[in-house]
Scaffold this motif. Structure first.
Motif, mmCIF file in Angstrom:
data_model
loop_
_atom_site.group_PDB
_atom_site.id
_atom_site.type_symbol
_atom_site.label_atom_id
_atom_site.label_comp_id
_atom_site.label_asym_id
_atom_site.label_seq_id
_atom_site.Cartn_x
_atom_site.Cartn_y
_atom_site.Cartn_z
ATOM 1 N N UNK A 1 1.333 -2.959 -0.096
ATOM 2 C CA UNK A 1 1.697 -1.631 0.383
ATOM 3 C C UNK A 1 0.881 -0.577 -0.358
ATOM 4 N N UNK A 2 0.413 0.424 0.377
ATOM 5 C CA UNK A 2 -0.274 1.559 -0.228
ATOM 6 C C UNK A 2 0.760 2.632 -0.559
ATOM 7 N N UNK A 3 0.693 3.177 -1.756
ATOM 8 C CA UNK A 3 1.632 4.206 -2.196
ATOM 9 C C UNK A 3 0.851 5.432 -2.656
ATOM 10 N N UNK A 4 1.192 6.568 -2.105
ATOM 11 C CA UNK A 4 0.469 7.791 -2.432
ATOM 12 C C UNK A 4 1.450 8.875 -2.837
ATOM 13 N N UNK A 5 1.159 9.553 -3.946
ATOM 14 C CA UNK A 5 2.017 10.663 -4.375
ATOM 15 C C UNK A 5 1.995 11.773 -3.333
ATOM 16 N N UNK A 6 3.160 12.349 -3.104
ATOM 17 C CA UNK A 6 3.318 13.441 -2.150
ATOM 18 C C UNK A 6 3.988 14.600 -2.864
ATOM 19 N N UNK A 7 3.510 15.798 -2.618
ATOM 20 C CA UNK A 7 4.043 16.984 -3.283
ATOM 21 C C UNK A 7 5.280 17.487 -2.554
ATOM 22 N N UNK A 8 6.447 17.273 -3.153
ATOM 23 C CA UNK A 8 7.709 17.817 -2.647
ATOM 24 C C UNK A 8 8.366 18.551 -3.813
ATOM 25 N N UNK A 9 8.550 19.831 -3.687
ATOM 26 C CA UNK A 9 9.041 20.663 -4.779
ATOM 27 C C UNK A 9 10.364 20.157 -5.341
ATOM 28 N N UNK A 10 10.411 19.976 -6.651
ATOM 29 C CA UNK A 10 11.643 19.576 -7.329
ATOM 30 C C UNK A 10 11.899 18.091 -7.345
ATOM 31 N N UNK A 11 11.056 17.301 -6.668
ATOM 32 C CA UNK A 11 11.271 15.859 -6.582
ATOM 33 C C UNK A 11 10.003 15.113 -6.980
ATOM 34 N N UNK A 12 10.167 13.847 -7.308
ATOM 35 C CA UNK A 12 9.036 12.951 -7.502
ATOM 36 C C UNK A 12 8.966 12.076 -6.270
ATOM 37 N N UNK A 13 7.838 12.136 -5.536
ATOM 38 C CA UNK A 13 7.812 11.532 -4.209
ATOM 39 C C UNK A 13 6.577 10.681 -3.973
ATOM 40 N N UNK A 14 6.780 9.599 -3.204
ATOM 41 C CA UNK A 14 5.693 8.729 -2.774
ATOM 42 C C UNK A 14 5.837 8.430 -1.287
ATOM 43 N N UNK B 1 8.034 -0.139 5.558
ATOM 44 C CA UNK B 1 9.234 0.163 6.332
ATOM 45 C C UNK B 1 10.290 0.834 5.439
ATOM 46 N N UNK B 2 11.351 1.345 6.034
ATOM 47 C CA UNK B 2 12.426 1.911 5.207
ATOM 48 C C UNK B 2 13.016 0.907 4.212
ATOM 49 N N UNK B 3 13.211 -0.336 4.656
ATOM 50 C CA UNK B 3 13.734 -1.354 3.733
ATOM 51 C C UNK B 3 12.755 -1.603 2.591
ATOM 52 N N UNK B 4 11.457 -1.638 2.904
ATOM 53 C CA UNK B 4 10.440 -1.752 1.854
ATOM 54 C C UNK B 4 10.573 -0.612 0.848
ATOM 55 N N UNK B 5 10.711 0.599 1.370
ATOM 56 C CA UNK B 5 10.732 1.783 0.514
ATOM 57 C C UNK B 5 11.934 1.772 -0.429
ATOM 58 N N UNK B 6 13.091 1.403 0.103
ATOM 59 C CA UNK B 6 14.271 1.316 -0.754
ATOM 60 C C UNK B 6 14.088 0.246 -1.817
ATOM 61 N N UNK B 7 13.639 -0.922 -1.403
ATOM 62 C CA UNK B 7 13.446 -2.027 -2.344
ATOM 63 C C UNK B 7 12.452 -1.659 -3.445
ATOM 64 N N UNK B 8 11.341 -1.056 -3.047
ATOM 65 C CA UNK B 8 10.337 -0.645 -4.022
ATOM 66 C C UNK B 8 10.861 0.472 -4.914
ATOM 67 N N UNK B 9 11.565 1.422 -4.318
ATOM 68 C CA UNK B 9 12.065 2.568 -5.079
ATOM 69 C C UNK B 9 13.063 2.187 -6.156
#
Length: 306
Positions: free
Chosen positions: A65-78, A83-91
């Motif tokens: 999986x490719x993961x890229x930082x995303x700028x969201x004010x007040x949060x740390x985001x990738x 998929x959503x299940x991937x994202x939860x598991x990785x997070x």
């Protein structure tokens, strides 16, 4: 004073936010905005980098999986190419975010389009919450009953505002150790979010708004198109994922066939009926498929040697 505030936030409960509409979707952005504004939570975001609506609980095994930082004010985001299940598991794995965080809770949404009845099976939003539940982490899937031509993006902001009391209340239960571990929650907010009738605990029904049909199509050269979710267009762009077919390949495209509105179940405590009646539905879900008790004697007789 600033150092005191920073220390307080360092000790704040950590929430992980995901969705299936993609990290640029307005529903997720409004939810994160409300969570950050509350100044009670440390907010992490791990969400698909593009729309993954309807992928259910699909997970990615055969590629990285490719993961890229995303700028969201007040949060740390990738943004993640999964998929959503991937994202939860990785997070929640402790591998993605700097440092080690004990994730208190996972919020999946705000999805554009309700997830009631049988739609729960198809929903990537619900899967994002279910994946957390499988690891023993409290979770909520959050969806808005979007109606084309009637709803607007601002309704998603209202959704985030009206659900904050529920989020704050459940966090208190988690802190007190009184939150039940046997289910996760599926929350749907009615179309007129600003004038909802309150929260209502409901059961998952058998509602299904549409069926999938298939239509033969022809190959079109991949093009850059506007970013869109399953229900609305949103400013932004994404690359088409079409692959060039071989000369004799047949191409088929899924088509949604709407069902009549009178197929909504009538029981007052069911999710879809209550949502249409104007309530914010809160449906506890589990991860197990429950067998129809009446079917067990029949199949016992079928498989038991004569």
């Amino acid at each position: 004073m600033e150092s005191t505030a920073a220390a307080a936030m360092a000790l704040a409960p950590v929430l992980l936010v995901t969705n299936d509409d993609g990290i640029d979707a307005p529903g997720l952005r409004f939810l994160v905005e409300q969570l950050v504004a509350a100044r009670r939570y440390r907010v992490l975001v791990c969400a698909p980098d593009s729309d993954k609506s309807g992928v259910s609980h699909c997970i990615t095994w055969q590629r990285a999986l490719f993961c890229k930082r995303v700028d969201i004010s007040g949060a740390t985001a990738f943004g993640v190419s999964g998929t959503p299940a991937d994202c939860t598991s990785l997070g929640i794995s402790g591998k993605l975010f700097d440092g080690w965080f004990l994730i208190w809770w996972v919020l999946s949404g705000i999805n554009i389009g309700s997830n009631c009845g049988y739609h729960v099976i198809y929903s990537g939003t619900v899967a994002g919450a279910r994946e957390a539940f499988l690891y023993g982490i409290p979770a909520i899937a959050m969806s808005y009953d979007w109606v084309k031509g009637q709803s607007s993006v601002n309704d998603l902001k209202v959704f985030a505002e009206v659900c904050m009391p529920l989020i704050n209340t459940i966090l208190t239960e988690i802190k007190n150790g009184t939150y039940p571990q046997g289910s996760f929650l599926n929350v749907d907010v009615p179309t007129d979010a600003a004038h909802h009738k309150g929260y209502k605990i409901t059961k998952q029904g058998k509602y299904m708004a549409a069926r999938i049909s298939w239509e033969q199509t022809v190959y079109k050269k991949p093009a850059v198109e506007r970013y869109q979710t399953a229900n609305i267009d949103v400013d932004g762009e994404k690359d088409s994922e079409l692959v060039t077919p071989a000369e004799n390949d047949l191409l088929f495209k899924a088509a949604i066939v709407a069902r009549s509105s009178d197929e909504v179940e009538e029981e007052e405590d069911m999710d879809r009926k209550s949502l249409v009646d104007g309530y914010i539905t809160v449906t506890p879900l589990g991860a197990l498929s429950h067998t129809d008790p009446e079917a067990i004697p029949y199949f016992k007789a079928c498989v038991t040697p004569g």
